[in-house]
Motif scaffolding. Structure first.
Motif, PDB file in Angstrom:
ATOM      1  N   ASP A  28      51.918  26.545 -61.053  1.00 60.59           N
ATOM      2  CA  ASP A  28      50.727  26.584 -60.226  1.00 60.59           C
ATOM      3  C   ASP A  28      50.363  27.753 -59.834  1.00 60.59           C
ATOM      4  O   ASP A  28      49.091  27.915 -59.462  1.00 60.59           O
ATOM      5  CB  ASP A  28      51.363  25.813 -58.887  1.00 60.59           C
ATOM      6  CG  ASP A  28      51.789  24.385 -58.791  1.00 60.59           C
ATOM      7  OD1 ASP A  28      51.314  23.673 -59.818  1.00 60.59           O
ATOM      8  OD2 ASP A  28      52.409  23.916 -58.154  1.00 60.59           O
ATOM      9  N   THR A  29      51.037  28.497 -60.583  1.00 61.78           N
ATOM     10  CA  THR A  29      50.322  29.997 -60.433  1.00 61.78           C
ATOM     11  C   THR A  29      49.728  30.879 -61.658  1.00 61.78           C
ATOM     12  O   THR A  29      49.399  31.875 -61.705  1.00 61.78           O
ATOM     13  CB  THR A  29      51.489  31.036 -60.033  1.00 61.78           C
ATOM     14  OG1 THR A  29      52.530  31.058 -61.065  1.00 61.78           O
ATOM     15  CG2 THR A  29      52.215  30.686 -58.567  1.00 61.78           C
ATOM     16  N   LEU A  30      49.028  29.768 -62.469  1.00 61.29           N
ATOM     17  CA  LEU A  30      48.601  30.349 -63.800  1.00 61.29           C
ATOM     18  C   LEU A  30      47.324  30.980 -63.447  1.00 61.29           C
ATOM     19  O   LEU A  30      46.960  32.204 -64.081  1.00 61.29           O
ATOM     20  CB  LEU A  30      48.215  29.070 -64.534  1.00 61.29           C
ATOM     21  CG  LEU A  30      47.544  29.442 -65.902  1.00 61.29           C
ATOM     22  CD1 LEU A  30      48.621  30.006 -66.628  1.00 61.29           C
ATOM     23  CD2 LEU A  30      47.233  28.112 -66.741  1.00 61.29           C
ATOM     24  N   ILE A  31      46.631  30.889 -62.503  1.00 60.33           N
ATOM     25  CA  ILE A  31      45.371  31.661 -61.973  1.00 60.33           C
ATOM     26  C   ILE A  31      45.900  32.934 -61.855  1.00 60.33           C
ATOM     27  O   ILE A  31      45.459  34.112 -62.131  1.00 60.33           O
ATOM     28  CB  ILE A  31      44.722  31.028 -61.049  1.00 60.33           C
ATOM     29  CG1 ILE A  31      43.841  29.796 -61.186  1.00 60.33           C
ATOM     30  CG2 ILE A  31      43.519  32.117 -60.368  1.00 60.33           C
ATOM     31  CD1 ILE A  31      43.056  29.051 -60.422  1.00 60.33           C
ATOM     32  N   GLU A  32      46.899  33.201 -60.834  1.00 58.90           N
ATOM     33  CA  GLU A  32      47.222  34.578 -60.637  1.00 58.90           C
ATOM     34  C   GLU A  32      47.606  35.451 -61.837  1.00 58.90           C
ATOM     35  O   GLU A  32      47.315  36.478 -61.948  1.00 58.90           O
ATOM     36  CB  GLU A  32      48.413  34.286 -59.491  1.00 58.90           C
ATOM     37  CG  GLU A  32      49.050  35.790 -59.207  1.00 58.90           C
ATOM     38  CD  GLU A  32      50.525  35.771 -58.361  1.00 58.90           C
ATOM     39  OE1 GLU A  32      50.874  36.580 -57.849  1.00 58.90           O
ATOM     40  OE2 GLU A  32      50.751  34.374 -58.022  1.00 58.90           O
ATOM     41  N   VAL A  33      48.791  34.482 -62.794  1.00 58.68           N
ATOM     42  CA  VAL A  33      49.019  35.168 -64.052  1.00 58.68           C
ATOM     43  C   VAL A  33      47.921  35.531 -64.822  1.00 58.68           C
ATOM     44  O   VAL A  33      48.084  36.727 -65.283  1.00 58.68           O
ATOM     45  CB  VAL A  33      50.096  34.019 -64.698  1.00 58.68           C
ATOM     46  CG1 VAL A  33      50.262  34.766 -66.015  1.00 58.68           C
ATOM     47  CG2 VAL A  33      51.270  33.717 -63.973  1.00 58.68           C
TER      48      VAL A  33
END
Length: 276
Positions: free
Chosen positions: A223-228
């Motif tokens: 769910d953290t792909l945007i942050e990645v």
């Protein structure tokens, strides 16, 4: 890996060179790390290894090395380069050893042969680890690299200023011995080699991180792909910002390099992150 000959004397020293490399491999196994993640300074790292490197670089590859003392800024340039040229996935004794051998010129520039898939292989090596732990490690590594890029290039710019002053000082007098000119051009070349190495390492790191992100997105979605992706873009931007206006910062002199300098090619950071 084949080392080119540089005349009959070099040919007679092939066995000695091979022995030196083998001894360094054995000694490097037990080496400890010091500041900036480098192998801990010792007689081996500061005397034996550099002396062997000079012998191999000059006799086996016909390269020219400078006999000048290093300025404090040149020492800092090399220390700051270390954590940028040593990929996270290479933090084992053999990976450290390869980087150390290139640093001391025992080996030629071999970093272009590194495998961009190796970092991803490191992340997934332990199947018991939490998938989110792997994602967090990836983000932390990218952010750590981004924080190191700017300071390195700041020091690189000051070293370039020192090189310009060297050239001006030499041109202002007529009583310099010929060897001094050789040492001058060789030192400028050596500084450029360090900067070029970091430049290549950063492109390698971007590709390695991108490969890991793309593979892990399929293998273990998060769910953290945007942050990645933002962390990857931040690293890309940090490199672009640090190198802005430095297309002609360094030029290699005195030797012919098998790997073109990025300052000659005028290359940039063109890879785009996929939009999710």
């Amino acid at each position: 890996m084949t080392l080119g000959a540089a005349g009959p004397f070099a040919a007679r020293n092939v066995n000695a060179i091979a022995l030196a490399v083998c001894l360094q491999a054995l000694l490097g196994c037990a080496a400890e790390r010091g500041d900036f993640g480098r192998i801990q300074p010792s007689t081996y790292t500061e005397t034996v290894n550099p002396d062997a490197g000079r012998l191999i670089a000059t006799l086996a590859r016909g390269e020219v090395l400078s006999d000048f003392n290093k300025t404090d800024r040149e020492v800092s340039l090399r220390e700051r380069a270390w954590p940028l040229v040593l990929p996270p996935h290479a933090r084992d004794w053999f990976g450290d050893w390869l980087v150390e051998m290139q640093r001391t010129r025992v080996l030629p520039e071999i970093d272009s042969r590194y495998d961009v898939k190796a970092y991803y292989a490191l992340l997934r090596r332990d199947p018991a680890r939490s998938s989110e732990t792997r994602w967090r490690r990836l983000v932390a590594d990218m952010r750590a690299d981004a924080a190191l890029v700017g300071p390195f290039w700041t020091v690189a710019a000051t070293v370039k200023g020192d090189d310009d002053r060297r050239m001006a000082a030499y041109d202002s007098h007529r009583d310099h011995p010929p060897k001094e000119l050789t040492d001058l051009y060789a030192r400028i070349n050596e500084n450029a080699r360090v900067v070029d190495w970091v430049w290549r390492a950063m492109r390698f790191r971007l590709k390695s991180y991108r490969h890991a992100i793309d593979r892990m997105e399929v293998e273990t979605p998060t769910d953290t792909l945007i942050e990645v992706n933002l962390a990857w873009q931040a690293l890309q931007q940090a490199i672009a910002d640090a190198e802005l206006g430095t297309d002609t910062l360094f030029r290699r002199r005195a030797v012919t390099d098998p790997i073109p300098s990025r300052y000659k090619l005028g290359a940039g950071i063109e890879e785009k992150v996929p939009q999710k």
